[in-house]
Design an enzyme around this catalytic site. Structure first.
Site, PDB file in Angstrom:
ATOM      1  N   ASP A  16       0.860  -1.181   0.000  1.00 54.37           N
ATOM      2  CA  ASP A  16       0.000   0.000   0.000  1.00 54.37           C
ATOM      3  C   ASP A  16       0.900   1.236   0.000  1.00 54.37           C
ATOM      4  O   ASP A  16       1.557   1.534   0.991  1.00 54.37           O
ATOM      5  CB  ASP A  16      -0.903  -0.015   1.236  1.00 54.37           C
ATOM      6  CG  ASP A  16      -1.921   1.117   1.236  1.00 54.37           C
ATOM      7  OD1 ASP A  16      -1.816   2.012   0.375  1.00 54.37           O
ATOM      8  OD2 ASP A  16      -2.805   1.122   2.111  1.00 54.37           O
ATOM      9  N   ASP A 110      -2.628   2.246  -6.282  1.00 48.27           N
ATOM     10  CA  ASP A 110      -1.602   2.319  -5.236  1.00 48.27           C
ATOM     11  C   ASP A 110      -1.599   1.114  -4.298  1.00 48.27           C
ATOM     12  O   ASP A 110      -1.036   1.171  -3.207  1.00 48.27           O
ATOM     13  CB  ASP A 110      -1.760   3.606  -4.424  1.00 48.27           C
ATOM     14  CG  ASP A 110      -3.098   3.690  -3.703  1.00 48.27           C
ATOM     15  OD1 ASP A 110      -3.991   2.869  -3.988  1.00 48.27           O
ATOM     16  OD2 ASP A 110      -3.263   4.588  -2.860  1.00 48.27           O
ATOM     17  N   GLU A 111      -2.195   0.003  -4.733  1.00 49.19           N
ATOM     18  CA  GLU A 111      -2.230  -1.202  -3.897  1.00 49.19           C
ATOM     19  C   GLU A 111      -2.045  -2.453  -4.751  1.00 49.19           C
ATOM     20  O   GLU A 111      -2.523  -2.515  -5.883  1.00 49.19           O
ATOM     21  CB  GLU A 111      -3.562  -1.315  -3.157  1.00 49.19           C
ATOM     22  CG  GLU A 111      -3.845  -0.219  -2.155  1.00 49.19           C
ATOM     23  CD  GLU A 111      -5.238  -0.349  -1.573  1.00 49.19           C
ATOM     24  OE1 GLU A 111      -5.357  -0.518  -0.346  1.00 49.19           O
ATOM     25  OE2 GLU A 111      -6.207  -0.300  -2.353  1.00 49.19           O
TER      26      GLU A 111
END
Length: 412
Positions: A16, A110-111
């Site tokens: 993350d 973003d993960e």
């Protein structure tokens, strides 16, 4: 390498990126490092998309109005979003993680989930692999990330958010149930307010309460999702990594218009903008559609609905004709806040035999679109476009929540 640790039966790492958009801006603008930064949708944007941890320390948060944020933090730096830059950075990170394992699910821009179960003999304990992941992300992007490690996706994602920013949290699979016992069920990914209210009505507030609820209750109400939720709360999420992008069920784009817009020319410009974006995206992936949702959102909800073309196509002009039908037949001049154009049945291009059924003007439009796409692929989106789009919104594109670095999801 000899095994000097307990081999995990399953090992999942959740990566993350920390305040990703703001971190990219601070990376690219070194003078902003250590300072409060807020990302907005262009300089006109009045609501915060995300912000740096320095801004969060003042109480600034995602979704807050910029005016309110400046009251809390007078030195707040407003940074217009650069979605193409974020997508570029994310794609580089995701590709680099394939050096550690090919088993990757890109969960969002973003993960990402990494299944490192099969890497343990080569790379060591899952915690050591997680440290390698953090190092790899920083080497490639110069942004920090937080990492969670466990035996299933849900617990790994929960672990990743426990020690932000730049954290690394390990919850061994055999400890997951106990670690989640007192955690509110709504803190788990996928359990939003609706499901949370249903669980509360059945006495399930914390994950530990789930064991007292028969799985059949959830299965009857939510089907397979309900069964998964029952296991998720007990640290045993059965969901495997989703490593392929399913064929699209729809392809759409929408945009917020100036509040309470009543000028038809403005609405036509926004609708044409969205029609051309949808059409270009269909063509990029060699698809076409016949059914579309055309929507205008006012104070009382959506105006418009599902409309159908005579033949499948990927032409912005044909889609815009449907938009004009909505304006002519359903819009009564009320204030509009948002427009949406969505292809509802995208399918691969028709066979050659079907093409001969198309009228000559359709073939001519296809040739024009081919030239336009070639120019825009080389020089940038809408460098060549209908003249009306010179008046399009200056607000930049945004990254869809379902963004992926490959396939039809690779779009902003």
């Amino acid at each position: 390498m000899g095994e000097s640790f307990t081999h995990w039966p399953w090992a999942i790492i959740m990566v993350d990126m920390n305040a990703f958009f703001a971190s990219v801006e601070q990376r690219d603008c070194p003078e902003w490092r250590g300072r409060p930064v807020a990302i907005t949708n262009g300089l006109q944007g009045s609501r915060i998309i995300t912000c740096s941890y320095e801004a969060r320390a003042y109480g600034v948060h995602t979704g807050m109005r910029l005016k309110e944020a400046r009251r809390l933090c007078p030195d707040l730096i407003q940074s217009p979003a650069r979605p193409e830059r974020y997508a570029e950075t994310s794609a580089a990170i995701m590709v680099s993680l394939e050096d550690i394992t090919p088993d990757i699910e890109v969960f969002s821009v973003d993960e990402a989930f990494l299944d490192v179960t099969r890497c343990q003999r080569l790379l060591g304990h899952p915690e050591q692999i997680a440290k390698r992941v953090k190092q790899r992300v920083f080497e490639v992007s110069k942004v920090l990330c937080s990492v969670g490690v466990s035996g299933d996706k849900t617990t790994a994602k929960y672990a990743a958010k426990l020690n932000k920013p730049d954290g690394l949290t390990v919850i061994p699979p055999w400890e997951a149930k106990a670690r989640l016992h007192d955690v509110p069920v709504t803190e788990l990914c996928g359990i939003a307010r609706g499901i949370g209210d249903f669980l509360a009505q059945h006495g399930v507030h914390n994950c530990g309460d789930m064991e007292q609820l028969p799985i059949s209750v959830l299965a009857r109400r939510f089907g397979n999702l309900g069964r998964r939720i029952w296991y998720m709360a007990q640290g045993a999420d059965p969901d495997p990594l989703q490593m392929t992008v399913a064929a699209p069920k729809s392809v759409g784009h929408g945009k917020v218009v100036p509040p309470n817009t009543r000028e038809r020319t403005v609405l036509e410009t926004y609708l044409l903008h969205m029609s051309e974006k949808v059409a270009a995206r269909l063509r990029r992936h060699e698809m076409e559609a016949m059914k579309f949702f055309i929507g205008l959102r006012g104070a009382e909800g959506w105006i418009g609905g599902k409309l159908k073309l005579e033949l499948p196509c990927s032409d912005g002009g044909a889609i815009m004709a449907l938009c004009r039908r909505v304006l002519n037949e359903q819009w009564l001049g009320e204030g509009i806040h948002q427009v949406q154009v969505t292809a509802l049945d995208p399918k691969p291009l028709a066979s050659q035999g079907d093409l001969f059924a198309a009228a000559v003007p359709v073939m001519q439009r296809e040739n024009t679109n081919e030239v336009m796409d070639a120019v825009n692929d080389r020089y940038g989106e809408f460098n060549l476009a209908p003249a009306r789009l010179l008046q399009r919104s200056s607000m930049p594109n945004v990254i869809a929540p379902a963004w992926k670095p490959f396939g039809h999801r690779k779009t902003v």
